[in-house]
Scaffold this motif. Structure first.
Motif, PDB file in Angstrom:
ATOM      1  N   ARG A   1     -61.352 -37.740   0.767  1.00  0.00           N
ATOM      2  CA  ARG A   1     -60.524 -39.126   1.567  1.00  0.00           C
ATOM      3  C   ARG A   1     -61.463 -40.425   1.449  1.00  0.00           C
ATOM      4  O   ARG A   1     -60.591 -41.590   1.638  1.00  0.00           O
ATOM      5  CB  ARG A   1     -60.710 -38.716   2.936  1.00  0.00           C
ATOM      6  CG  ARG A   1     -59.803 -37.588   3.373  1.00  0.00           C
ATOM      7  CD  ARG A   1     -58.372 -37.642   3.179  1.00  0.00           C
ATOM      8  NE  ARG A   1     -57.838 -38.646   3.743  1.00  0.00           N
ATOM      9  CZ  ARG A   1     -57.438 -38.759   5.105  1.00  0.00           C
ATOM     10  NH1 ARG A   1     -57.562 -37.573   5.931  1.00  0.00           N
ATOM     11  NH2 ARG A   1     -56.759 -39.831   5.581  1.00  0.00           N
TER      12      ARG A   1
ATOM     13  N   SER B   1     -65.281 -33.790   1.550  1.00  0.00           N
ATOM     14  CA  SER B   1     -64.057 -34.895   1.705  1.00  0.00           C
ATOM     15  C   SER B   1     -64.741 -36.641   1.301  1.00  0.00           C
ATOM     16  O   SER B   1     -63.939 -37.025   1.305  1.00  0.00           O
ATOM     17  CB  SER B   1     -63.341 -34.679   2.944  1.00  0.00           C
ATOM     18  OG  SER B   1     -64.282 -35.039   4.031  1.00  0.00           O
TER      19      SER B   1
ATOM     20  N   LYS C   1     -73.138 -34.160   6.931  1.00  0.00           N
ATOM     21  CA  LYS C   1     -72.012 -34.351   7.928  1.00  0.00           C
ATOM     22  C   LYS C   1     -72.080 -36.012   8.041  1.00  0.00           C
ATOM     23  O   LYS C   1     -72.890 -36.680   8.308  1.00  0.00           O
ATOM     24  CB  LYS C   1     -72.215 -33.929   9.388  1.00  0.00           C
ATOM     25  CG  LYS C   1     -72.362 -32.525   9.258  1.00  0.00           C
ATOM     26  CD  LYS C   1     -71.063 -31.892   8.744  1.00  0.00           C
ATOM     27  CE  LYS C   1     -71.237 -30.245   8.779  1.00  0.00           C
ATOM     28  NZ  LYS C   1     -70.407 -29.551   8.023  1.00  0.00           N
TER      29      LYS C   1
ATOM     30  N   GLU D   1     -69.352 -39.840   8.523  1.00  0.00           N
ATOM     31  CA  GLU D   1     -68.161 -40.267   9.144  1.00  0.00           C
ATOM     32  C   GLU D   1     -67.910 -41.765   8.572  1.00  0.00           C
ATOM     33  O   GLU D   1     -68.938 -42.292   8.236  1.00  0.00           O
ATOM     34  CB  GLU D   1     -68.453 -40.418  10.767  1.00  0.00           C
ATOM     35  CG  GLU D   1     -67.092 -41.138  11.366  1.00  0.00           C
ATOM     36  CD  GLU D   1     -67.424 -41.353  12.583  1.00  0.00           C
ATOM     37  OE1 GLU D   1     -66.411 -41.797  13.468  1.00  0.00           O
ATOM     38  OE2 GLU D   1     -68.264 -40.660  13.324  1.00  0.00           O
TER      39      GLU D   1
ATOM     40  N   GLY E   1     -66.047 -28.044   0.609  1.00  0.00           N
ATOM     41  CA  GLY E   1     -65.292 -28.293   1.698  1.00  0.00           C
ATOM     42  C   GLY E   1     -65.558 -30.028   1.659  1.00  0.00           C
ATOM     43  O   GLY E   1     -65.106 -30.682   2.655  1.00  0.00           O
TER      44      GLY E   1
ATOM     45  N   HIS F   1     -62.637 -41.169   9.612  1.00  0.00           N
ATOM     46  CA  HIS F   1     -62.735 -39.811   8.810  1.00  0.00           C
ATOM     47  C   HIS F   1     -64.025 -38.975   8.922  1.00  0.00           C
ATOM     48  O   HIS F   1     -64.897 -39.890   8.545  1.00  0.00           O
ATOM     49  CB  HIS F   1     -62.382 -39.952   7.550  1.00  0.00           C
ATOM     50  CG  HIS F   1     -62.489 -38.532   6.591  1.00  0.00           C
ATOM     51  ND1 HIS F   1     -61.578 -37.271   7.182  1.00  0.00           N
ATOM     52  CD2 HIS F   1     -63.509 -37.990   5.884  1.00  0.00           C
ATOM     53  CE1 HIS F   1     -61.988 -36.409   6.240  1.00  0.00           C
ATOM     54  NE2 HIS F   1     -63.045 -36.840   5.488  1.00  0.00           N
ATOM     55  N   LYS F   2     -64.227 -38.023   9.574  1.00  0.00           N
ATOM     56  CA  LYS F   2     -65.229 -37.059   9.631  1.00  0.00           C
ATOM     57  C   LYS F   2     -65.438 -35.991   8.689  1.00  0.00           C
ATOM     58  O   LYS F   2     -64.296 -35.443   8.630  1.00  0.00           O
ATOM     59  CB  LYS F   2     -65.700 -36.539  10.937  1.00  0.00           C
ATOM     60  CG  LYS F   2     -65.939 -37.727  12.067  1.00  0.00           C
ATOM     61  CD  LYS F   2     -66.036 -36.995  13.473  1.00  0.00           C
ATOM     62  CE  LYS F   2     -66.341 -38.197  14.333  1.00  0.00           C
ATOM     63  NZ  LYS F   2     -66.664 -37.650  16.021  1.00  0.00           N
ATOM     64  N   GLY F   3     -66.535 -35.824   7.745  1.00  0.00           N
ATOM     65  CA  GLY F   3     -66.229 -34.623   6.713  1.00  0.00           C
ATOM     66  C   GLY F   3     -67.622 -34.544   6.372  1.00  0.00           C
ATOM     67  O   GLY F   3     -68.625 -35.257   6.573  1.00  0.00           O
ATOM     68  N   GLN F   4     -67.456 -33.483   5.226  1.00  0.00           N
ATOM     69  CA  GLN F   4     -68.691 -33.238   4.378  1.00  0.00           C
ATOM     70  C   GLN F   4     -68.959 -34.064   3.347  1.00  0.00           C
ATOM     71  O   GLN F   4     -67.860 -34.626   2.589  1.00  0.00           O
ATOM     72  CB  GLN F   4     -68.756 -31.922   4.157  1.00  0.00           C
ATOM     73  CG  GLN F   4     -69.971 -31.468   3.265  1.00  0.00           C
ATOM     74  CD  GLN F   4     -69.711 -29.949   2.653  1.00  0.00           C
ATOM     75  OE1 GLN F   4     -68.597 -29.280   2.883  1.00  0.00           O
ATOM     76  NE2 GLN F   4     -70.652 -29.416   2.040  1.00  0.00           N
TER      77      GLN F   4
END
Length: 198
Positions: free
Chosen positions: A87, A60, A127, A129, A58, A7-10
């Motif tokens: 997530r 996650s 950013k 992951e 945004g 999962h990649k996200g902020q």
């Protein structure tokens, strides 16, 4: 529930110890139907914590303090995080019941004893992951291993709940049942007075 491996996200930081499930979602909101979403209730009464989340709408991936999700067993605390788009939660430790509920709802409780390197990395970029198979969280140039129980990792990767996990052992369960002595098998005769023919 869909499984996942990466999962990649902020990322957003909430480095406060002992955030419990009562803080994650106050009890007065739990009568709301889940279909209406619980994300808007997340940390509702915690002004500073809520402000941090609002500044990263945004996000996650949550980087949190020690003993995250302690307190009562309310699964709604996990619903609030999931409905808000999270997530994964990265923390030095978790409440046991919270962590189990998290996995059953697709939320990864990634245990990192020292979150300081991630907090420093977050100062220059958000950013991130999560590599669930390798058990690595990467934030910018910082990569940190995390711990997760093997059974929880399996459930998240496959998108399984407890029933799915049990069904994965159908063959072994059937073999065990077939090998049991006849006297341990359940009775199939109708009970007296059941009205069935004897």
């Amino acid at each position: 529930m869909a499984g996942w491996t990466r999962h990649k996200g902020q990322a957003v930081a909430l480095p406060i110890d002992n955030i419990d499930t009562d803080q994650l979602i106050p009890a007065r909101f739990m009568s709301t139907p889940r279909s209406e979403g619980y994300g808007r209730f997340l940390l509702h009464d915690q002004d500073a914590a809520r402000a941090a989340l609002d500044a990263a709408p945004g996000a996650s991936i949550l980087i949190a303090g020690r003993n995250f999700g302690s307190g009562s067993s309310r699964e709604a605390a996990v619903y609030a995080l999931a409905d808000a788009g999270f997530r994964a939660v990265i923390a030095p430790s978790f409440g046991d019941i919270f962590a189990g509920n998290a996995v059953n709802n697709g939320l990864c409780p990634a245990r990192v004893e020292d979150i300081a390197p991630l907090l420093r990395a977050l100062e220059t970029g958000d950013k991130a992951e999560i590599d669930l198979e390798a058990q690595i969280v990467t934030l910018g140039d910082t990569a940190v291993p995390f711990d997760i129980a093997p059974v929880w990792k399996t459930k998240l990767i496959n998108g399984w709940d407890d029933i799915d996990m049990t069904r994965a052992y159908d063959t072994q369960i059937a073999a065990f049942a077939a090998a049991r002595p006849h006297w341990t098998q359940p009775k199939t005769e109708p009970r007296a007075g059941s009205g069935a023919d004897t």
